[in-house]
Motif scaffolding. Structure first.
Motif, PDB file in Angstrom:
ATOM      1  N   VAL A  18      -2.368  83.132  53.148  1.00  0.00           N
ATOM      2  CA  VAL A  18      -2.028  81.827  54.067  1.00  0.00           C
ATOM      3  C   VAL A  18      -2.075  80.471  53.014  1.00  0.00           C
ATOM      4  N   SER A  19      -3.401  80.669  53.479  1.00  0.00           N
ATOM      5  CA  SER A  19      -4.296  79.472  52.786  1.00  0.00           C
ATOM      6  C   SER A  19      -3.850  79.507  51.405  1.00  0.00           C
ATOM      7  N   CYS A  20      -3.676  80.292  50.730  1.00  0.00           N
ATOM      8  CA  CYS A  20      -3.542  81.093  49.414  1.00  0.00           C
ATOM      9  C   CYS A  20      -1.570  80.072  48.929  1.00  0.00           C
ATOM     10  N   ALA A  21      -1.605  80.916  49.837  1.00  0.00           N
ATOM     11  CA  ALA A  21      -0.148  80.226  49.426  1.00  0.00           C
ATOM     12  C   ALA A  21      -0.008  78.916  49.943  1.00  0.00           C
ATOM     13  N   ALA A  22      -0.575  78.283  50.704  1.00  0.00           N
ATOM     14  CA  ALA A  22      -0.410  76.831  51.333  1.00  0.00           C
ATOM     15  C   ALA A  22      -0.856  75.831  50.004  1.00  0.00           C
ATOM     16  N   LYS A  71       6.625  70.239  54.240  1.00  0.00           N
ATOM     17  CA  LYS A  71       5.691  71.278  54.678  1.00  0.00           C
ATOM     18  C   LYS A  71       6.694  71.879  54.640  1.00  0.00           C
ATOM     19  N   ILE A  72       6.491  73.162  53.696  1.00  0.00           N
ATOM     20  CA  ILE A  72       7.400  74.395  53.535  1.00  0.00           C
ATOM     21  C   ILE A  72       7.347  75.743  55.447  1.00  0.00           C
ATOM     22  N   THR A  73       8.393  75.640  55.418  1.00  0.00           N
ATOM     23  CA  THR A  73       8.860  76.894  56.612  1.00  0.00           C
ATOM     24  C   THR A  73       9.468  78.136  55.981  1.00  0.00           C
ATOM     25  N   GLY A  74       9.352  77.689  54.494  1.00  0.00           N
ATOM     26  CA  GLY A  74      10.487  79.442  54.043  1.00  0.00           C
ATOM     27  C   GLY A  74      10.929  79.286  52.559  1.00  0.00           C
ATOM     28  N   GLN A  75      11.404  80.410  52.090  1.00  0.00           N
ATOM     29  CA  GLN A  75      11.162  80.339  50.968  1.00  0.00           C
ATOM     30  C   GLN A  75      12.094  81.301  50.457  1.00  0.00           C
ATOM     31  N   ASP A 104      18.284  68.409  50.639  1.00  0.00           N
ATOM     32  CA  ASP A 104      18.816  67.916  51.797  1.00  0.00           C
ATOM     33  C   ASP A 104      18.051  68.126  52.920  1.00  0.00           C
ATOM     34  N   GLY A 105      18.483  67.982  53.711  1.00  0.00           N
ATOM     35  CA  GLY A 105      17.829  67.650  55.609  1.00  0.00           C
ATOM     36  C   GLY A 105      16.567  68.902  55.579  1.00  0.00           C
ATOM     37  N   ALA A 106      17.364  69.621  55.026  1.00  0.00           N
ATOM     38  CA  ALA A 106      16.334  70.879  55.343  1.00  0.00           C
ATOM     39  C   ALA A 106      16.106  72.132  54.095  1.00  0.00           C
ATOM     40  N   SER A 107      16.562  71.897  53.266  1.00  0.00           N
ATOM     41  CA  SER A 107      16.002  72.319  52.112  1.00  0.00           C
ATOM     42  C   SER A 107      15.807  71.751  51.007  1.00  0.00           C
ATOM     43  N   ILE A 115      14.020  77.968  47.090  1.00  0.00           N
ATOM     44  CA  ILE A 115      14.539  77.001  47.130  1.00  0.00           C
ATOM     45  C   ILE A 115      13.556  77.383  48.136  1.00  0.00           C
ATOM     46  N   TYR A 116      13.915  75.952  48.937  1.00  0.00           N
ATOM     47  CA  TYR A 116      12.138  75.664  49.950  1.00  0.00           C
ATOM     48  C   TYR A 116      13.069  75.744  51.749  1.00  0.00           C
ATOM     49  N   THR A 117      12.813  76.214  51.958  1.00  0.00           N
ATOM     50  CA  THR A 117      12.490  75.468  53.188  1.00  0.00           C
ATOM     51  C   THR A 117      12.411  74.467  54.089  1.00  0.00           C
ATOM     52  N   ILE A 118      12.403  73.340  54.576  1.00  0.00           N
ATOM     53  CA  ILE A 118      11.299  72.061  54.635  1.00  0.00           C
ATOM     54  C   ILE A 118      11.455  71.910  56.637  1.00  0.00           C
ATOM     55  N   ASP A 119       9.940  71.212  56.442  1.00  0.00           N
ATOM     56  CA  ASP A 119      10.092  70.605  57.808  1.00  0.00           C
ATOM     57  C   ASP A 119      10.834  69.421  58.219  1.00  0.00           C
ATOM     58  N   SER A 120      12.249  69.571  58.824  1.00  0.00           N
ATOM     59  CA  SER A 120      12.900  68.724  58.801  1.00  0.00           C
ATOM     60  C   SER A 120      12.716  66.557  59.305  1.00  0.00           C
ATOM     61  N   ASP A 121      10.941  67.213  59.951  1.00  0.00           N
ATOM     62  CA  ASP A 121      10.151  65.492  59.910  1.00  0.00           C
ATOM     63  C   ASP A 121       9.883  65.491  58.443  1.00  0.00           C
ATOM     64  N   ASN A 122      10.370  65.152  57.141  1.00  0.00           N
ATOM     65  CA  ASN A 122       9.794  64.534  56.394  1.00  0.00           C
ATOM     66  C   ASN A 122       9.958  63.293  55.141  1.00  0.00           C
ATOM     67  N   LYS A 123       9.196  63.122  54.602  1.00  0.00           N
ATOM     68  CA  LYS A 123       9.427  61.008  54.154  1.00  0.00           C
ATOM     69  C   LYS A 123       9.951  60.847  53.002  1.00  0.00           C
ATOM     70  N   ILE A 124      11.026  61.711  52.724  1.00  0.00           N
ATOM     71  CA  ILE A 124      11.379  62.421  51.388  1.00  0.00           C
ATOM     72  C   ILE A 124      12.537  61.183  51.095  1.00  0.00           C
ATOM     73  N   PHE A 125      13.304  61.356  52.254  1.00  0.00           N
ATOM     74  CA  PHE A 125      14.439  60.449  52.486  1.00  0.00           C
ATOM     75  C   PHE A 125      14.409  58.454  52.713  1.00  0.00           C
ATOM     76  N   LYS A 126      12.766  58.335  52.678  1.00  0.00           N
ATOM     77  CA  LYS A 126      12.571  57.101  53.697  1.00  0.00           C
ATOM     78  C   LYS A 126      12.481  56.514  52.172  1.00  0.00           C
ATOM     79  N   LEU A 127      11.935  57.265  50.796  1.00  0.00           N
ATOM     80  CA  LEU A 127      11.504  56.897  49.855  1.00  0.00           C
ATOM     81  C   LEU A 127      12.478  55.464  48.040  1.00  0.00           C
ATOM     82  N   TRP A 128      14.191  56.163  49.751  1.00  0.00           N
ATOM     83  CA  TRP A 128      15.494  55.184  48.988  1.00  0.00           C
ATOM     84  C   TRP A 128      15.020  53.941  49.434  1.00  0.00           C
TER      85      TRP A 128
END
Length: 285
Positions: A18-22, A71-75, A104-107, A115-128
């Motif tokens: 898990v540590s290695c993957a992260a 945060k990556i929650t799936g791949q 998008d909001g989840a990937s 393609i990664y499933t991501i935590d919906s609480d991310n800061k990507i959209f705040k960059l805009w």
């Protein structure tokens, strides 16, 4: 005792994996110094696309840090799912290649079919909201790289069905003069097609119901330019060139498309210190 040891070892191995993957999962594994620019597309709606061109290294680093901190929650792979491209980052590298990342909001989808499933609480959209770039930044970046003896190109950018399209507008008449450092000069005069007489010789843009505007992107920014248009009923009627045109308003290098059901032939007349050039294109309806 053996069973307890085996379970403990198994837990340690699992934690290690898990540590290695992260630690090895990076959305964008580049150095900011190796990136020339990042083009950012906001595609929340079919007619709502905007583009920012990021050239400051600190801002490029901010984008990469934000993507990599998600945060990556799936791949998975592109075969199983696609991303709706609410925001897209295109990283242009010094070696001429590019990396595209769509979010998008989840990937997050990345070059390399991941393609990664991501935590919906991310800061990507705040960059805009934090980076208020305009087309002027693209001009300032590309101007030193553009050959001074070449007549600039004009690209037409439009959005339909949520996708961005870029199409070249052919150059017709032009007058270009470049002064050399030794006091000599190079002059180029070109006489091309008439916009009303040769409409079928250049690419046509078919206007779709969700297309509301066209963005004009010059490879080198003109000092000024103007646009005229004619209804397509005047095609092949060159006598109408001086009498039956309409002047087109331009706002932030964008022209609004009419929804009156008519097709239009457009002519752009752009001026630079080195000379001027005409470009034509046809929007059918």
């Amino acid at each position: 005792m053996k069973r307890i040891c085996s379970i403990a070892i198994l837990i340690l191995v699992m934690l290690s994996l898990v540590s290695c993957a992260a630690s090895t999962t990076k959305i964008i594994d580049l150095k900011a110094e190796a990136v020339l620019r990042v083009d950012v597309y906001d595609i929340h709606g079919p007619v709502n696309a905007k583009q920012k061109s990021v050239t400051e290294k600190k801002d490029i680093q901010t984008i990469m840090d934000t993507l990599n901190s998600t945060k990556i929650t799936g791949q998975g792979s592109f075969d199983n799912k696609t991303v709706s491209d609410a925001i897209q980052f295109v990283f242009y590298k010094e070696n001429g290649s590019k990396v595209t990342i769509s979010c998008d909001g989840a990937s997050i989808a990345c070059t390399g079919n991941y393609i990664y499933t991501i935590d919906s609480d991310n800061k990507i959209f705040k960059l805009w909201d934090k980076m208020d770039y305009s087309q002027k930044d693209v001009y300032e970046y590309e101007l030193p790289l553009y050959p001074k003896n070449k007549i600039p190109d004009l690209t037409l950018q439009y959005v339909t069905s949520g996708d961005i399209y870029n199409q070249s507008a052919p150059n017709s008449n032009s007058n270009w003069r470049v002064e050399n450092s030794d006091g000599t000069s190079i002059s180029t005069i070109a006489c091309g097609f008439h916009p009303l007489d040769s409409v079928k010789s250049y690419n046509t843009i078919q206007r779709e119901a969700d297309m509301s505007e066209i963005t004009l992107i010059f490879s080198m920014p003109p000092s000024s330019y103007s646009i005229r248009r004619w209804q397509d009923k005047y095609i092949h009627d060159t006598d109408s060139y001086e009498d039956n045109f309409e002047t087109v308003e331009v706002t932030d290098n964008k022209i609004a498309l009419s929804d009156d059901g008519n097709g239009y032939v457009y002519e752009v007349h752009a001026n630079w210190e080195q000379g001027d050039a005409h470009y034509s294109f046809y929007i059918s309806n």
